[in-house]
Design an enzyme around this catalytic site. Structure first.
Site, mmCIF file in Angstrom:
data_model
loop_
_atom_site.group_PDB
_atom_site.id
_atom_site.type_symbol
_atom_site.label_atom_id
_atom_site.label_comp_id
_atom_site.label_asym_id
_atom_site.label_seq_id
_atom_site.Cartn_x
_atom_site.Cartn_y
_atom_site.Cartn_z
ATOM 1 C CB SER A 38 -0.930 0.080 1.103
ATOM 2 O OG SER A 38 -0.394 -0.253 2.482
ATOM 3 C CE LYS A 91 -2.782 1.685 4.949
ATOM 4 N NZ LYS A 91 -2.634 1.210 3.564
#
Length: 170
Positions: A38, A91
């Site tokens: 990701s 993230k």
């Protein structure tokens, strides 16, 4: 009595070292192994098996920012998954409380509520992030990733990247 004294001394030093290490990791600095794609290309994911895990990125996360929640758009943060608090995610912080954001792949414009933030992975096709679970509470944030420390040829400071044209503060 000499061997027992040496064993006792070794045990005391080991326990003291463990306590100091846990305190530093819990309050100041910690290391996080990046899993999954990701955050590619910012981070290279590591397999879960031992020899393969040395190929992925190990990042340094500082926890001083948690004192007063001092974050900026574009920071890479470490946080607990909103649906499974045992999982830790890495993230990019896209929007802070009070910011307005255009939700990707949508025309929806959303105001980030107080006490929350919006996070996204750099590789949108492989990321489970705020696009899936919405704004996350700031209380789930566990630190800010500052450097890649492993492998040696990738040692560097993590760049802040701010997405263009999707965020506005009023």
């Amino acid at each position: 009595m000499g061997p027992w004294n040496n064993l006792w001394l070794f045990t005391k030093k080991s326990i003291t070292g463990i306590i100091i290490g846990v305190t530093i990791s819990d309050r100041y600095l910690t290391f996080v192994s990046v899993r999954g794609d990701s955050m590619h290309p910012t981070f290279t994911a590591s397999p879960t098996t031992f020899p393969g895990s040395l190929k992925g990125d190990l990042a340094l996360a500082e926890r001083f920012c948690l004192d007063k929640y001092r974050f900026s758009n574009g920071d890479v943060i470490l946080f607990k998954c909103p649906s499974d608090h045992k999982q830790i995610f890495v993230k990019r912080l896209i929007a802070l409380p009070g910011d307005w954001i255009q939700v990707p792949e949508s025309s929806e414009i959303l105001r980030i509520p107080e006490g929350h933030c919006w996070v996204e992975g750099d590789n949108a096709a492989c990321s489970w992030d705020s696009r899936s679970f919405g704004p996350i509470p700031l209380g789930l944030v566990r630190g800010r990733v500052t450097h890649v420390v492993w492998p040696p040829w990738r040692m560097s400071q993590v760049e802040r990247k701010i997405p263009e044209g999707r965020i506005s503060s009023y």
